[in-house]
Design a protein around this motif. Structure first.
Motif, PDB file in Angstrom:
ATOM      1  N   ILE A  24       0.469  -1.222   0.231  1.00  0.00           N
ATOM      2  CA  ILE A  24      -0.362  -0.044   0.304  1.00  0.00           C
ATOM      3  C   ILE A  24       0.916   1.118  -0.007  1.00  0.00           C
ATOM      4  CG2 ILE A  24      -1.555   1.709   1.138  1.00  0.00           C
ATOM      5  CD1 ILE A  24      -2.671  -1.444   2.680  1.00  0.00           C
ATOM      6  N   GLU A  25       2.132   1.320   0.390  1.00  0.00           N
ATOM      7  CA  GLU A  25       2.924   2.250   0.836  1.00  0.00           C
ATOM      8  C   GLU A  25       3.432   2.289  -0.452  1.00  0.00           C
ATOM      9  OE1 GLU A  25       5.707   1.761   3.502  1.00  0.00           O
ATOM     10  OE2 GLU A  25       4.117   2.242   5.295  1.00  0.00           O
ATOM     11  N   PHE A  76      -9.691   1.005  -0.682  1.00  0.00           N
ATOM     12  CA  PHE A  76      -9.928  -0.466  -0.916  1.00  0.00           C
ATOM     13  C   PHE A  76     -10.964  -1.454  -0.074  1.00  0.00           C
ATOM     14  CE2 PHE A  76      -6.211   1.363   0.257  1.00  0.00           C
ATOM     15  CZ  PHE A  76      -4.498   0.759  -1.050  1.00  0.00           C
ATOM     16  N   ARG A  77     -10.995  -2.650  -1.230  1.00  0.00           N
ATOM     17  CA  ARG A  77     -12.098  -3.252  -0.563  1.00  0.00           C
ATOM     18  C   ARG A  77     -11.723  -4.831   0.157  1.00  0.00           C
ATOM     19  NH1 ARG A  77     -18.309  -4.746  -3.653  1.00  0.00           N
ATOM     20  NH2 ARG A  77     -18.304  -6.827  -2.109  1.00  0.00           N
ATOM     21  N   LEU A  78     -11.820  -5.747   0.902  1.00  0.00           N
ATOM     22  CA  LEU A  78     -11.525  -6.294   1.677  1.00  0.00           C
ATOM     23  C   LEU A  78     -12.388  -7.406   1.173  1.00  0.00           C
ATOM     24  CD1 LEU A  78     -10.984  -5.181   4.851  1.00  0.00           C
ATOM     25  CD2 LEU A  78      -8.978  -5.236   3.370  1.00  0.00           C
ATOM     26  N   PRO A  94      -5.878   0.116  10.501  1.00  0.00           N
ATOM     27  CA  PRO A  94      -6.338   0.913  10.657  1.00  0.00           C
ATOM     28  C   PRO A  94      -6.641   2.235   9.554  1.00  0.00           C
ATOM     29  CG  PRO A  94      -5.022   1.273  12.169  1.00  0.00           C
ATOM     30  CD  PRO A  94      -4.377  -0.370  11.838  1.00  0.00           C
ATOM     31  N   GLU A  95      -5.316   2.089   9.158  1.00  0.00           N
ATOM     32  CA  GLU A  95      -5.177   3.482   8.319  1.00  0.00           C
ATOM     33  C   GLU A  95      -6.165   2.937   6.648  1.00  0.00           C
ATOM     34  OE1 GLU A  95      -1.666   0.836   7.791  1.00  0.00           O
ATOM     35  OE2 GLU A  95      -2.937   0.920   9.489  1.00  0.00           O
ATOM     36  N   LEU A  96      -6.104   1.792   6.825  1.00  0.00           N
ATOM     37  CA  LEU A  96      -7.254   2.039   5.673  1.00  0.00           C
ATOM     38  C   LEU A  96      -8.336   1.944   5.233  1.00  0.00           C
ATOM     39  CD1 LEU A  96      -6.919  -1.870   4.640  1.00  0.00           C
ATOM     40  CD2 LEU A  96      -5.712  -0.250   4.035  1.00  0.00           C
ATOM     41  N   HIS A 105      -8.526  -0.137  -5.768  1.00  0.00           N
ATOM     42  CA  HIS A 105      -8.622  -1.443  -5.872  1.00  0.00           C
ATOM     43  C   HIS A 105      -9.302  -2.254  -4.012  1.00  0.00           C
ATOM     44  CE1 HIS A 105      -5.308   1.204  -6.688  1.00  0.00           C
ATOM     45  NE2 HIS A 105      -5.106   0.508  -7.006  1.00  0.00           N
ATOM     46  N   SER A 106      -8.552  -4.020  -5.042  1.00  0.00           N
ATOM     47  CA  SER A 106      -9.559  -4.541  -3.707  1.00  0.00           C
ATOM     48  C   SER A 106      -7.985  -5.714  -2.974  1.00  0.00           C
ATOM     49  CB  SER A 106      -9.909  -5.983  -4.078  1.00  0.00           C
ATOM     50  OG  SER A 106     -10.807  -4.823  -5.195  1.00  0.00           O
ATOM     51  N   ILE A 107      -8.193  -6.000  -2.134  1.00  0.00           N
ATOM     52  CA  ILE A 107      -7.150  -6.723  -1.412  1.00  0.00           C
ATOM     53  C   ILE A 107      -7.874  -8.716  -0.888  1.00  0.00           C
ATOM     54  CG2 ILE A 107      -5.746  -7.223   1.431  1.00  0.00           C
ATOM     55  CD1 ILE A 107      -5.757  -4.139   1.558  1.00  0.00           C
TER      56      ILE A 107
END
Length: 309
Positions: A24-25, A76-78, A94-96, A105-107
């Protein structure tokens, strides 16, 4: 979600969380003084330029692209299995900025036998297109074609231009169309009509039920046998097996067979039926496996076998 979207495998949740944070970074680094000069590019153009298929394969030495990526607003979607993993990830990250809609994006995370399979993908790649005849007539790839794409990946089979393929129950033609793009010839067998997209120069259509087409199929194999036999007909799995079994002599040694098994209802007897199918093919096929693809419905499984050498 398709399992091959999860391109990383670890056994430690701590290691996974740390790696996801690193990915992510990379997607959204801090702005640099040498910010991208061409700020007139819209977000989609930047995203298409920067992100590969999985959204995480980035050249960290390319400072221009990294600076451009900072312009993107990431959501993001998990997608996890089991679902409880999503809540755990939110606690760890928690930063998501997470959202069910409008995500960039999707994780993906799947827990299998104590290992964690995960990946980061572009949000728009998460959805599979529709599978109706109208979408086919408009030139869209049917969802059915994602089944054969995924099955080939699981089978470890790479299509090439010298291959001869038999597609049983081919209509309306989603699998035929997909295969025809990557092989020499597809012999499609079905009494139904093929869609326009599947009517290509390297596709030959036998407009009959496969039970009535054995002579024509045999004529095609006088000089060579099929490298691949695929079948996605809407029949009971045992009936499908009995239809396909007489065709196996036309498949070359080491050739691959891919069948969709369509169980009617949430059968409690899938395992026994799969065992029965394996016993029917026992004398002809060597390697056999039955998998539940991401592209299969809850009532489907995909049978993959290789003909004995």
């Amino acid at each position: 979600m398709r399992i091959y979207w999860c391109q990383y495998i670890v056994s430690s949740k701590v290691q996974m969380v740390s790696h996801i944070r690193s990915l992510i970074e990379l997607l959204n680094p801090s702005p640099k003084p040498s910010a991208c000069n061409n700020r007139s590019q819209n977000d989609e153009e930047v995203q298409e330029k920067v992100f590969s298929r999985y959204g995480g394969a980035i050249d960290s030495q390319d400072s221009t692209l990294l600076d451009c990526k900072a312009l993107l607003k990431l959501k993001f979607r998990l997608q996890t299995h089991p679902r409880a993993l999503a809540e755990s990830l939110l606690d760890e990250l928690p930063e998501l900025d997470c959202s069910l809609h409008g995500f960039t994006h999707s994780i993906y995370v799947v827990e299998i036998d104590g290992t964690l399979h995960y990946g980061l993908g572009i949000g728009s790649n998460m959805y599979l297109p529709g599978s109706n005849r109208e979408s086919l007539s408009k030139g869209c790839v049917s969802r059915a074609s994602t089944k054969i794409e995924e099955a080939l990946h699981v089978a470890g089979l790479k299509l090439h231009r010298s291959m001869l393929v038999l597609d049983v129950g081919a209509a309306p033609g989603a699998w035929t169309e997909y295969l025809s793009r990557n092989v020499e010839i597809v012999l499609a067998v079905d009494p139904g009509k093929l869609c326009t997209e599947a009517q290509k120069s390297n596709v030959s259509h036998i407009c009959k039920k496969v039970e009535d087409a054995h002579k024509e199929i045999q004529d095609w194999t006088r000089m060579r046998c099929f490298d691949l036999l695929v079948c996605d007909i809407n029949k009971h799995p045992i009936e499908t097996t009995r239809i396909i079994s007489p065709l196996l002599p036309y498949v070359k040694s080491g050739g691959t067979i891919i069948l969709t098994l369509k169980f009617h209802g949430r059968s409690k007897f899938k395992t026994s039926k799969i065992d029965e199918i394996s016993s029917i093919f026992h004398d002809t096929l060597g390697e056999m496996e039955c998998v539940w693809l991401m592209a299969n419905s809850i009532y489907e499984r995909t049978f993959i076998g290789k003909k004995q050498l």
